[in-house]
Design a protein around this motif. Structure first.
Motif, PDB file in Angstrom:
ATOM      1  N   THR A 170       1.952   4.773   1.586  1.00  0.00           N
ATOM      2  CA  THR A 170       1.919   5.146   2.743  1.00  0.00           C
ATOM      3  C   THR A 170       2.364   6.964   2.123  1.00  0.00           C
ATOM      4  O   THR A 170       3.109   7.308   1.711  1.00  0.00           O
ATOM      5  CB  THR A 170       2.935   4.757   4.404  1.00  0.00           C
ATOM      6  OG1 THR A 170       4.080   4.642   3.182  1.00  0.00           O
ATOM      7  CG2 THR A 170       2.445   3.261   4.225  1.00  0.00           C
ATOM      8  N   SER A 182      -5.895   9.154   1.961  1.00  0.00           N
ATOM      9  CA  SER A 182      -7.125   8.484   3.280  1.00  0.00           C
ATOM     10  C   SER A 182      -6.467   8.516   5.048  1.00  0.00           C
ATOM     11  O   SER A 182      -6.946   8.090   4.951  1.00  0.00           O
ATOM     12  CB  SER A 182      -6.002   6.575   2.901  1.00  0.00           C
ATOM     13  OG  SER A 182      -4.911   6.731   2.655  1.00  0.00           O
ATOM     14  N   SER A 183      -5.294   9.075   5.035  1.00  0.00           N
ATOM     15  CA  SER A 183      -4.605   9.509   6.172  1.00  0.00           C
ATOM     16  C   SER A 183      -6.462  10.252   6.740  1.00  0.00           C
ATOM     17  O   SER A 183      -6.789  11.243   6.773  1.00  0.00           O
ATOM     18  CB  SER A 183      -3.791  10.783   6.303  1.00  0.00           C
ATOM     19  OG  SER A 183      -2.623   8.973   5.631  1.00  0.00           O
ATOM     20  N   LYS A 185      -9.250  -2.683   9.224  1.00  0.00           N
ATOM     21  CA  LYS A 185      -8.731  -2.214   7.652  1.00  0.00           C
ATOM     22  C   LYS A 185      -8.320  -2.546   6.973  1.00  0.00           C
ATOM     23  O   LYS A 185      -8.383  -2.685   5.410  1.00  0.00           O
ATOM     24  CB  LYS A 185      -7.831  -0.795   8.098  1.00  0.00           C
ATOM     25  CG  LYS A 185      -8.496   0.800   8.456  1.00  0.00           C
ATOM     26  CD  LYS A 185      -7.150   2.074   7.620  1.00  0.00           C
ATOM     27  CE  LYS A 185      -8.165   3.334   8.361  1.00  0.00           C
ATOM     28  NZ  LYS A 185      -7.512   4.066   8.776  1.00  0.00           N
ATOM     29  N   THR A 194      -1.850  12.051   1.951  1.00  0.00           N
ATOM     30  CA  THR A 194      -1.996  10.819   1.271  1.00  0.00           C
ATOM     31  C   THR A 194      -3.670  11.463   1.335  1.00  0.00           C
ATOM     32  O   THR A 194      -3.908  11.071   2.704  1.00  0.00           O
ATOM     33  CB  THR A 194      -2.665   9.234   1.137  1.00  0.00           C
ATOM     34  OG1 THR A 194      -2.287   9.150   3.321  1.00  0.00           O
ATOM     35  CG2 THR A 194      -1.036   8.840   0.997  1.00  0.00           C
ATOM     36  N   MET A 225      -0.932  -2.798   8.985  1.00  0.00           N
ATOM     37  CA  MET A 225      -2.595  -1.968   9.176  1.00  0.00           C
ATOM     38  C   MET A 225      -3.230  -2.325  10.767  1.00  0.00           C
ATOM     39  O   MET A 225      -3.068  -3.264  11.257  1.00  0.00           O
ATOM     40  CB  MET A 225      -2.786  -2.341   8.436  1.00  0.00           C
ATOM     41  CG  MET A 225      -2.501  -2.271   6.457  1.00  0.00           C
ATOM     42  SD  MET A 225      -2.695  -3.386   5.716  1.00  0.00           S
ATOM     43  CE  MET A 225      -4.421  -2.157   5.136  1.00  0.00           C
ATOM     44  N   ARG A 259       0.853  -1.070  -0.251  1.00  0.00           N
ATOM     45  CA  ARG A 259       0.261  -0.225  -0.181  1.00  0.00           C
ATOM     46  C   ARG A 259       0.838   1.280  -0.109  1.00  0.00           C
ATOM     47  O   ARG A 259       2.062   1.096   0.397  1.00  0.00           O
ATOM     48  CB  ARG A 259      -0.664   0.102   1.322  1.00  0.00           C
ATOM     49  CG  ARG A 259      -0.220   0.140   2.711  1.00  0.00           C
ATOM     50  CD  ARG A 259      -1.053  -0.900   3.704  1.00  0.00           C
ATOM     51  NE  ARG A 259      -0.328  -0.357   4.880  1.00  0.00           N
ATOM     52  CZ  ARG A 259       0.085  -1.556   5.645  1.00  0.00           C
ATOM     53  NH1 ARG A 259       1.209  -2.278   5.117  1.00  0.00           N
ATOM     54  NH2 ARG A 259       0.551  -0.961   6.410  1.00  0.00           N
ATOM     55  N   SER A 279      -0.629   4.116   7.997  1.00  0.00           N
ATOM     56  CA  SER A 279      -0.177   4.153   7.177  1.00  0.00           C
ATOM     57  C   SER A 279       0.614   5.547   7.178  1.00  0.00           C
ATOM     58  O   SER A 279      -0.051   6.747   5.906  1.00  0.00           O
ATOM     59  CB  SER A 279      -1.432   5.157   6.640  1.00  0.00           C
ATOM     60  OG  SER A 279      -1.676   6.341   8.062  1.00  0.00           O
ATOM     61  N   ARG A 280       1.854   5.472   7.971  1.00  0.00           N
ATOM     62  CA  ARG A 280       2.717   6.404   8.102  1.00  0.00           C
ATOM     63  C   ARG A 280       3.932   5.699   7.907  1.00  0.00           C
ATOM     64  O   ARG A 280       4.568   4.266   8.482  1.00  0.00           O
ATOM     65  CB  ARG A 280       2.951   7.264   8.709  1.00  0.00           C
ATOM     66  CG  ARG A 280       2.334   8.245   8.792  1.00  0.00           C
ATOM     67  CD  ARG A 280       2.551   9.332  10.499  1.00  0.00           C
ATOM     68  NE  ARG A 280       1.208   9.802   9.549  1.00  0.00           N
ATOM     69  CZ  ARG A 280       0.794  11.416  10.437  1.00  0.00           C
ATOM     70  NH1 ARG A 280       1.824  11.777  11.502  1.00  0.00           N
ATOM     71  NH2 ARG A 280      -0.203  11.852   9.917  1.00  0.00           N
ATOM     72  N   TRP A 297      -3.384   7.752  12.382  1.00  0.00           N
ATOM     73  CA  TRP A 297      -3.025   7.099  11.417  1.00  0.00           C
ATOM     74  C   TRP A 297      -1.651   6.271  11.291  1.00  0.00           C
ATOM     75  O   TRP A 297      -0.814   5.802  10.878  1.00  0.00           O
ATOM     76  CB  TRP A 297      -1.650   8.386  11.326  1.00  0.00           C
ATOM     77  CG  TRP A 297      -0.928   9.324  12.416  1.00  0.00           C
ATOM     78  CD1 TRP A 297      -0.813  10.285  13.082  1.00  0.00           C
ATOM     79  CD2 TRP A 297       0.430   7.851  12.700  1.00  0.00           C
ATOM     80  NE1 TRP A 297       0.114   9.700  14.793  1.00  0.00           N
ATOM     81  CE2 TRP A 297       1.019   8.468  13.446  1.00  0.00           C
ATOM     82  CE3 TRP A 297       1.275   7.212  12.224  1.00  0.00           C
ATOM     83  CZ2 TRP A 297       2.062   8.257  14.343  1.00  0.00           C
ATOM     84  CZ3 TRP A 297       2.724   6.565  12.909  1.00  0.00           C
ATOM     85  CH2 TRP A 297       2.222   7.721  14.486  1.00  0.00           C
TER      86      TRP A 297
END
Ligand SMILES: Cc1cc2nc3c(=O)[nH]c(=O)nc-3n(C[C@H](O)[C@H](O)[C@H](O)COP(=O)(O)OP(=O)(O)OC[C@H]3O[C@@H](n4cnc5c(N)ncnc54)[C@H](O)[C@@H]3O)c2cc1C
Length: 530
Positions: free
Chosen positions: A148, A314-315, A347, A312, A343, A146, A322-323, A319
């Motif tokens: 990030t 989606s954040s 999600k 992004t 993750m 994904r 996602s980082r 978070w």
């Protein structure tokens, strides 16, 4: 470098040792982890690939797809010394973090602008390439591949100022800045606080890159190949290649189960390359590193993150997962720590057969903060032992990076207890071997006989529609395999198929030549670390 280290790096790395330290990634193991371990070794193959990490997987997948309808005419055997995918690919940090502004000035200085752009474009293209492969093979869920938000966080003020200058120069190059959806500079106290970083940071540079579970990505790909090519693709786990000799028109590959003959041998053994190819000693050098998996505790990820800080869409205010961060903590380029995160369970869709991730922080680095400790890891191939100093460092430094946001410890879960993970913050700590290249670039191509103990076939004419017979190598990513290995492997597959001497999309400095071999000096690359 001290004489003991000099001596060690001139020796063979040997074959991979059984029972490496327990990495977080291959738990639970893939159902192909022991594939072929009990099988009888076939007498011959057209291509033998040694090594089942991301490089071996890319080469096998590309060969079989490119051969298309003719693939059944070409028999491919993959030999793996331990369990399938048990080298660096199963022990790494999971970052898909290409070279960009940070490496740009050095690349321009060494190769000129055009080639520097080629290398950066090649590496950046892996972010979407890996995503598209995961999608094609139905592995998006399992591999968690994904995008990030990716942050380079600088402690030292001077180092950040240099980074900012490099970033400004990089952004002036339209060809390069167009590779990024977005790039951002964060230097106000409030911005750094909102990123949940401690007050020790001077500034941060951000963009969008990626992360993935490389073990599941690779074992997922190999499982599919085994299913779709039952007649002509075979993997044999626990079958190390011990030595190679050249007969008249095939090589004889020796294993504890006997020998297999093949006109093509592919060395996808990365840190172990120079055991079978002594010409690569001091050119691809094993460097032992350490990784941890840590529980995130109660504070991280829950701050109110202003949307303007996120790169992004989606954040959200949470978070977690996602980082990714690279923490530049010292004066030299090679001194950094790296963090990504599994993750959030909510999600992940139920399509994956694997247990849910638990937002574990995957944290590695510390390697170059002490020159003596760094030297002790050079040429050290013992991934059956953790590095206690690094394990302690990695388990204790994150509170300095996140300050009060680090929060309190979280309880270990029943599942963690069942799987026998550590208690407290650190679930697991393990070591793994990086293949450090003497000029920082991967080595991709046909191996000259002089680098393979003089092995040469008497008859090497092309058969089965492939290139002339020979030995091939692909490895030496210097800890950046996720942004190099896939397309290097694909390029090598094209060469073996005799499609071209070298695809034009492979950066020229990555190709194998005796001239490059003579020029590449390990001491030059070590200056970034010690
Ligand atoms: C601690 C650590 C952290 C890292 N973090 C990152 C990261 O965050 N991002 C990134 O891009 N890269 C990272 N890397 C580097 C990346 O993991 C590697 O570049 C990449 O996985 C190399 O893949 P490979 O297939 O070439 O080698 P490997 O995955 O090492 O596979 C080689 C395989 O060959 C087998 N083998 C070796 N010799 C023989 C033999 N004689 N016979 C049979 N089999 C043999 C081995 O058992 C192994 O399975 C990290 C590496 C380490 C060690």
């Amino acid at each position: 470098m001290d004489p003991v280290t000099q001596h060690r790096i001139s020796q063979s790395p040997g074959i991979p040792r059984p029972s490496p330290t327990r990495s977080y990634w291959p738990v639970p193991p893939s159902n192909i982890s022991q594939w072929g371990a009990q099988d009888v070794l076939p007498e011959k193959a057209d291509i033998v690939i040694i090594g089942s990490g991301i490089t071996g997987a890319s080469i096998a997948r590309t060969l079989l797809r490119e051969l298309g309808e003719n693939s059944s005419d070409v028999r491919i055997v993959m030999l793996e010394a331990r369990e399938v995918c048990s080298g660096a690919t199963a022990r790494n940090g999971g970052h898909i973090t290409p070279a960009w502004y940070h490496q740009y000035p050095e690349l321009v200085k060494t190769y000129g602008k055009e080639t520097a752009h080629e290398i950066i474009k090649f590496q950046v293209s892996h972010v979407h390439k890996l995503l598209s492969i995961a999608e094609e093979d139905g592995l998006l869920e399992d591999s968690q591949c994904r995008l990030t938000d990716s942050f380079d966080a600088y402690v030292d003020r001077t180092r950040f100022e240099i980074a900012r200058e490099n970033y400004t120069e990089y952004r002036k190059e339209e060809e390069l800045s167009s590779l990024h959806q977005v790039t951002r500079l964060y230097e106000d106290k409030e911005q750094l606080q909102a990123l949940q970083l401690s007050s020790s940071f001077s500034g941060v540079i951000g963009t969008v890159f990626g992360t993935m579970h490389a073990y599941r990505f690779v074992t997922g790909i190999l499982s599919r190949l085994l299913k779709s090519h039952t007649a002509n693709f075979q993997i044999l786990a626990k079958t190390p290649c011990i030595s190679i000799t050249a007969a008249s028109s095939t090589y004889v590959i020796e294993t504890p189960k006997g020998t297999i003959r093949s006109a093509h041998i592919v060395h996808a053994t990365n840190a172990w390359t120079s055991h079978l190819l002594p010409g690569f000693r001091r050119k691809i050098v094993p460097l032992r590193g350490e990784m941890t998996s840590q529980r995130p505790g109660t504070g991280l990820g829950f701050g109110q993150i202003p949307p303007s800080l996120s790169t992004t869409p989606s954040s959200s205010s949470n978070w977690q997962g996602s980082r990714t961060f690279i923490f530049y903590t010292g004066g030299k380029d090679g001194i950094f720590d790296y963090l990504t995160q599994q993750m959030q369970p909510c999600k992940v869709s139920s399509a994956s057969k694997y247990p849910l991730p638990r937002t574990e922080l995957m944290f590695g680095g510390g390697l170059a903060f002490n020159p003596e400790l760094f030297c002790a890891q050079l040429g050290n191939t013992d991934d059956t032992q953790s590095i206690p100093e690094l394990s302690t460092y990695l388990s204790s430094v994150l509170p300095c990076y996140f300050g009060e946001n680090w929060g309190d410890d979280a309880e270990s879960s029943e599942e963690d207890d069942r799987l026998n993970w550590g208690k407290g913050r650190t679930k697991a700590s393990w070591s793994g071997l990086i293949g450090l290249s003497a000029d920082s670039n991967p080595w991709v191509g046909r191996v000259p006989a002089s680098l393979a103990e003089g092995r040469k076939l008497e008859v090497d004419k092309s058969q089965a529609g492939l290139a002339d017979a020979g030995e091939w190598v692909c490895g030496g990513y210097s800890g950046e395999g996720m942004v190099n290995a896939w397309k290097c492997g694909a390029a090598l597959a094209h060469m073996i198929l005799g499609r071209c001497e070298c695809p034009e999309w492979l950066p020229e400095p990555y190709t194998v030549s005796l001239e490059r071999h003579a020029k590449a000096k390990l001491d030059d690359v070590l200056q970034s670390y010690i």
